[in-house]
Motif scaffolding. Structure first.
Motif, PDB file in Angstrom:
ATOM      1  N   PRO A 136       0.829  -1.208   0.000  1.00  0.00           N
ATOM      2  CA  PRO A 136       0.000   0.000   0.000  1.00  0.00           C
ATOM      3  C   PRO A 136       0.867   1.264   0.000  1.00  0.00           C
ATOM      4  CG  PRO A 136      -0.663  -1.546   1.724  1.00  0.00           C
ATOM      5  CD  PRO A 136       0.673  -1.993   1.232  1.00  0.00           C
ATOM      6  N   ARG A 137       0.745   2.041  -1.066  1.00  0.00           N
ATOM      7  CA  ARG A 137       1.572   3.241  -1.188  1.00  0.00           C
ATOM      8  C   ARG A 137       0.757   4.498  -1.438  1.00  0.00           C
ATOM      9  NH1 ARG A 137       6.739   2.047  -1.151  1.00  0.00           N
ATOM     10  NH2 ARG A 137       7.371  -0.096  -1.612  1.00  0.00           N
ATOM     11  N   VAL A 138      -0.331   4.370  -2.174  1.00  0.00           N
ATOM     12  CA  VAL A 138      -1.147   5.538  -2.520  1.00  0.00           C
ATOM     13  C   VAL A 138      -2.562   5.281  -2.032  1.00  0.00           C
ATOM     14  CG1 VAL A 138      -1.968   7.042  -4.363  1.00  0.00           C
ATOM     15  CG2 VAL A 138       0.294   5.976  -4.540  1.00  0.00           C
ATOM     16  N   LEU A 139      -3.135   6.261  -1.376  1.00  0.00           N
ATOM     17  CA  LEU A 139      -4.464   6.148  -0.782  1.00  0.00           C
ATOM     18  C   LEU A 139      -5.514   5.774  -1.826  1.00  0.00           C
ATOM     19  CD1 LEU A 139      -6.197   6.820   1.824  1.00  0.00           C
ATOM     20  CD2 LEU A 139      -6.493   9.077   0.796  1.00  0.00           C
ATOM     21  N   PRO A 140      -6.319   4.724  -1.576  1.00  0.00           N
ATOM     22  CA  PRO A 140      -7.444   4.459  -2.477  1.00  0.00           C
ATOM     23  C   PRO A 140      -8.502   5.540  -2.331  1.00  0.00           C
ATOM     24  CG  PRO A 140      -7.523   3.003  -0.565  1.00  0.00           C
ATOM     25  CD  PRO A 140      -6.235   3.765  -0.474  1.00  0.00           C
ATOM     26  N   MET A 141      -9.047   5.998  -3.455  1.00  0.00           N
ATOM     27  CA  MET A 141      -9.989   7.115  -3.420  1.00  0.00           C
ATOM     28  C   MET A 141     -11.257   6.753  -4.170  1.00  0.00           C
ATOM     29  SD  MET A 141      -7.243  10.176  -4.114  1.00  0.00           S
ATOM     30  CE  MET A 141      -5.609  10.057  -3.364  1.00  0.00           C
ATOM     31  N   ALA A 142     -12.362   7.360  -3.770  1.00  0.00           N
ATOM     32  CA  ALA A 142     -13.671   7.031  -4.312  1.00  0.00           C
ATOM     33  C   ALA A 142     -13.847   7.588  -5.720  1.00  0.00           C
ATOM     34  CB  ALA A 142     -14.760   7.576  -3.393  1.00  0.00           C
ATOM     35  N   GLU A 143     -14.678   6.898  -6.497  1.00  0.00           N
ATOM     36  CA  GLU A 143     -15.041   7.361  -7.827  1.00  0.00           C
ATOM     37  C   GLU A 143     -16.250   8.292  -7.723  1.00  0.00           C
ATOM     38  OE1 GLU A 143     -13.312   6.850 -10.470  1.00  0.00           O
ATOM     39  OE2 GLU A 143     -11.912   5.393  -9.592  1.00  0.00           O
ATOM     40  N   ILE A 144     -16.310   9.255  -8.612  1.00  0.00           N
ATOM     41  CA  ILE A 144     -17.358  10.268  -8.550  1.00  0.00           C
ATOM     42  C   ILE A 144     -18.744   9.645  -8.679  1.00  0.00           C
ATOM     43  CG2 ILE A 144     -17.284  10.783 -11.028  1.00  0.00           C
ATOM     44  CD1 ILE A 144     -17.707  13.742 -10.256  1.00  0.00           C
ATOM     45  N   ARG A 145     -18.874   8.559  -9.439  1.00  0.00           N
ATOM     46  CA  ARG A 145     -20.198   7.950  -9.639  1.00  0.00           C
ATOM     47  C   ARG A 145     -20.772   7.378  -8.345  1.00  0.00           C
ATOM     48  NH1 ARG A 145     -16.500   4.512 -12.127  1.00  0.00           N
ATOM     49  NH2 ARG A 145     -16.227   2.491 -11.083  1.00  0.00           N
ATOM     50  N   ASP A 146     -19.923   7.108  -7.350  1.00  0.00           N
ATOM     51  CA  ASP A 146     -20.385   6.521  -6.094  1.00  0.00           C
ATOM     52  C   ASP A 146     -20.703   7.568  -5.024  1.00  0.00           C
ATOM     53  OD1 ASP A 146     -19.903   3.940  -7.141  1.00  0.00           O
ATOM     54  OD2 ASP A 146     -17.783   4.101  -6.589  1.00  0.00           O
ATOM     55  N   LEU A 147     -20.232   8.794  -5.207  1.00  0.00           N
ATOM     56  CA  LEU A 147     -20.267   9.749  -4.108  1.00  0.00           C
ATOM     57  C   LEU A 147     -21.626  10.426  -3.928  1.00  0.00           C
ATOM     58  CD1 LEU A 147     -16.703  11.215  -4.561  1.00  0.00           C
ATOM     59  CD2 LEU A 147     -17.530   9.800  -2.681  1.00  0.00           C
ATOM     60  N   GLY A 148     -22.405  10.564  -5.001  1.00  0.00           N
ATOM     61  CA  GLY A 148     -23.751  11.092  -4.841  1.00  0.00           C
ATOM     62  C   GLY A 148     -24.587  10.204  -3.937  1.00  0.00           C
ATOM     63  N   GLY A 149     -24.376   8.893  -4.038  1.00  0.00           N
ATOM     64  CA  GLY A 149     -25.075   7.955  -3.177  1.00  0.00           C
ATOM     65  C   GLY A 149     -24.705   8.111  -1.718  1.00  0.00           C
ATOM     66  N   LEU A 150     -23.443   8.461  -1.440  1.00  0.00           N
ATOM     67  CA  LEU A 150     -23.029   8.683  -0.053  1.00  0.00           C
ATOM     68  C   LEU A 150     -23.763   9.888   0.542  1.00  0.00           C
ATOM     69  CD1 LEU A 150     -19.163   8.070  -0.032  1.00  0.00           C
ATOM     70  CD2 LEU A 150     -21.020   6.462   0.405  1.00  0.00           C
ATOM     71  N   LEU A 151     -23.955  10.920  -0.252  1.00  0.00           N
ATOM     72  CA  LEU A 151     -24.701  12.089   0.229  1.00  0.00           C
ATOM     73  C   LEU A 151     -26.135  11.706   0.581  1.00  0.00           C
ATOM     74  CD1 LEU A 151     -23.517  14.807  -2.320  1.00  0.00           C
ATOM     75  CD2 LEU A 151     -23.116  14.862   0.138  1.00  0.00           C
ATOM     76  N   GLN A 152     -26.745  10.882  -0.248  1.00  0.00           N
ATOM     77  CA  GLN A 152     -28.113  10.449   0.041  1.00  0.00           C
ATOM     78  C   GLN A 152     -28.167   9.604   1.300  1.00  0.00           C
ATOM     79  OE1 GLN A 152     -28.955   8.748  -3.893  1.00  0.00           O
ATOM     80  NE2 GLN A 152     -30.569  10.281  -4.110  1.00  0.00           N
ATOM     81  N   ARG A 153     -27.200   8.709   1.470  1.00  0.00           N
ATOM     82  CA  ARG A 153     -27.165   7.880   2.675  1.00  0.00           C
ATOM     83  C   ARG A 153     -27.040   8.734   3.935  1.00  0.00           C
ATOM     84  NH1 ARG A 153     -22.528   3.577   2.106  1.00  0.00           N
ATOM     85  NH2 ARG A 153     -23.092   3.292   4.302  1.00  0.00           N
ATOM     86  N   ALA A 154     -26.349   9.865   3.807  1.00  0.00           N
ATOM     87  CA  ALA A 154     -26.160  10.760   4.961  1.00  0.00           C
ATOM     88  C   ALA A 154     -27.376  11.652   5.216  1.00  0.00           C
ATOM     89  CB  ALA A 154     -24.921  11.620   4.750  1.00  0.00           C
ATOM     90  N   GLY A 155     -28.376  11.613   4.339  1.00  0.00           N
ATOM     91  CA  GLY A 155     -29.605  12.355   4.582  1.00  0.00           C
ATOM     92  C   GLY A 155     -29.697  13.712   3.911  1.00  0.00           C
ATOM     93  N   PHE A 156     -28.827  13.991   2.933  1.00  0.00           N
ATOM     94  CA  PHE A 156     -28.870  15.283   2.256  1.00  0.00           C
ATOM     95  C   PHE A 156     -29.918  15.275   1.152  1.00  0.00           C
ATOM     96  CE2 PHE A 156     -24.540  15.541   3.984  1.00  0.00           C
ATOM     97  CZ  PHE A 156     -24.577  16.818   4.528  1.00  0.00           C
ATOM     98  N   ALA A 157     -30.545  16.410   0.961  1.00  0.00           N
ATOM     99  CA  ALA A 157     -31.455  16.624  -0.154  1.00  0.00           C
ATOM    100  C   ALA A 157     -30.691  17.238  -1.321  1.00  0.00           C
ATOM    101  CB  ALA A 157     -32.597  17.547   0.265  1.00  0.00           C
ATOM    102  N   LEU A 158     -31.210  17.032  -2.535  1.00  0.00           N
ATOM    103  CA  LEU A 158     -30.633  17.622  -3.751  1.00  0.00           C
ATOM    104  C   LEU A 158     -29.134  17.336  -3.868  1.00  0.00           C
ATOM    105  CD1 LEU A 158     -32.473  21.044  -3.455  1.00  0.00           C
ATOM    106  CD2 LEU A 158     -33.141  19.129  -4.903  1.00  0.00           C
ATOM    107  N   PRO A 159     -28.714  16.088  -3.743  1.00  0.00           N
ATOM    108  CA  PRO A 159     -27.275  15.779  -3.755  1.00  0.00           C
ATOM    109  C   PRO A 159     -26.681  15.887  -5.158  1.00  0.00           C
ATOM    110  CG  PRO A 159     -28.531  13.755  -3.710  1.00  0.00           C
ATOM    111  CD  PRO A 159     -29.539  14.880  -3.583  1.00  0.00           C
ATOM    112  N   VAL A 160     -25.518  16.465  -5.235  1.00  0.00           N
ATOM    113  CA  VAL A 160     -24.784  16.594  -6.498  1.00  0.00           C
ATOM    114  C   VAL A 160     -23.313  16.274  -6.246  1.00  0.00           C
ATOM    115  CG1 VAL A 160     -24.058  18.142  -8.356  1.00  0.00           C
ATOM    116  CG2 VAL A 160     -26.349  18.369  -7.402  1.00  0.00           C
ATOM    117  N   ALA A 161     -22.742  15.461  -7.113  1.00  0.00           N
ATOM    118  CA  ALA A 161     -21.297  15.196  -7.085  1.00  0.00           C
ATOM    119  C   ALA A 161     -20.738  15.564  -8.450  1.00  0.00           C
ATOM    120  CB  ALA A 161     -21.020  13.731  -6.772  1.00  0.00           C
ATOM    121  N   ASP A 162     -19.798  16.474  -8.500  1.00  0.00           N
ATOM    122  CA  ASP A 162     -19.132  16.819  -9.749  1.00  0.00           C
ATOM    123  C   ASP A 162     -17.666  17.095  -9.463  1.00  0.00           C
ATOM    124  OD1 ASP A 162     -18.675  19.724  -9.261  1.00  0.00           O
ATOM    125  OD2 ASP A 162     -20.855  19.812  -9.275  1.00  0.00           O
TER     126      ASP A 162
END
Length: 262
Positions: A136-162
């Motif tokens: 392990p040398r470089v931090l694994p990072m999330a893809e943009i297509r998955d992050l809008g779903g994280l906002l919804q799971r956290a309870g946010f309205a009108l979620p946008v990831a760009d």
């Protein structure tokens, strides 16, 4: 229990030595630009950051695992370039959501999955050739297509990831790796090697990098994908989504939809 991804003590030490903060400043400019598009004043705000010196005009708190935020006390929370190091990113988002009053705005910025793709590939190939394995040398990072779903799971309205990608030029791979340490973004993975890496690995990685990602001028390219997450604390006046699970609204529409007329 899932083991921690990040060694918070190492991360804190790395940040204390940071001197090259141009990507943190890029995040500041991005937030200022987005806030200028919102027809709304924010009076109670916090920025969650490991680099408070960049956010001198904003009240800041550290990006600890437990955030120093009181429920429904704020109308703006910015999580600035630390979510990619969070051991529990959804938990961080939930804490920010709970700190917002109804119709409060959240903006989160983080490195995305395309960040340092060139360095990842070069180091991986070099280590496989030299040692026959990978570490392990470089931090694994999330893809943009998955992050809008994280906002919804956290309870946010009108979620946008760009996001957008900033390409930076360096003399060679060693110059890039020195700059990563100067950014406070060195290897702080809990599972990182605790012994020195063979010099041959880095030497071979530099060769592969120069062969594969050089410009005509002989410099190498390094990609930094900065993803911005935007969401609102739910309020009855807000536009309702057309269907569950959708996070495809344009940023401009999402920002304006949650703003009540004066």
């Amino acid at each position: 229990m899932t083991p921690d991804l990040t060694d918070r003590k190492a991360l804190t030490l790395h940040r204390a030595r940071a001197s090259a903060l141009f990507l943190q400043e890029e995040a500041l400019f991005e937030v200022q630009d987005r806030l200028s598009e919102v027809n709304k004043s924010f009076t109670d705000k916090r920025v969650v950051t490991g680099f408070p010196q960049v956010w001198a005009d904003f009240p800041t708190i550290p990006d600890a695992e437990t955030l120093d935020l009181r429920p429904e006390s704020l109308d703006l929370v910015v999580h600035a370039m630390g979510l990619h190091w969070a051991n529990d990113p959804v938990g961080q988002l939930v804490q920010c959501r709970r700190a917002l009053r109804p119709d409060g705005l959240f903006i989160g910025l983080m490195f995305g999955g395309q960040t340092l793709s060139e360095l990842r590939a070069s180091l991986g190939q070099a280590e496989a050739e030299v040692t026959g394995g990978l570490s392990p040398r470089v931090l694994p990072m999330a893809e943009i297509r998955d992050l809008g779903g994280l906002l919804q799971r956290a309870g946010f309205a009108l979620p946008v990831a760009d996001g957008f990608t900033k390409t930076v030029l360096y003399r060679d791979a060693f110059h890039l790796m020195r700059d990563l340490r100067a950014m406070g973004e060195g290897n702080a993975l809990q599972a990182r090697l605790r012994r020195p890496t063979a010099r041959a690995v880095f030497g071979r990685a530099a060769e592969i990098y120069a062969q594969s990602y050089a410009t005509p001028e002989g410099l190498i390219k390094a990609s930094f994908e900065i993803i911005t997450l935007t969401g609102w604390a739910p309020h009855e006046t807000q536009q309702k989504p057309l269907r569950p699970g959708s996070a495809v609204s344009r940023l401009e529409d999402a920002l304006k939809a949650a703003v009540k007329p004066d």
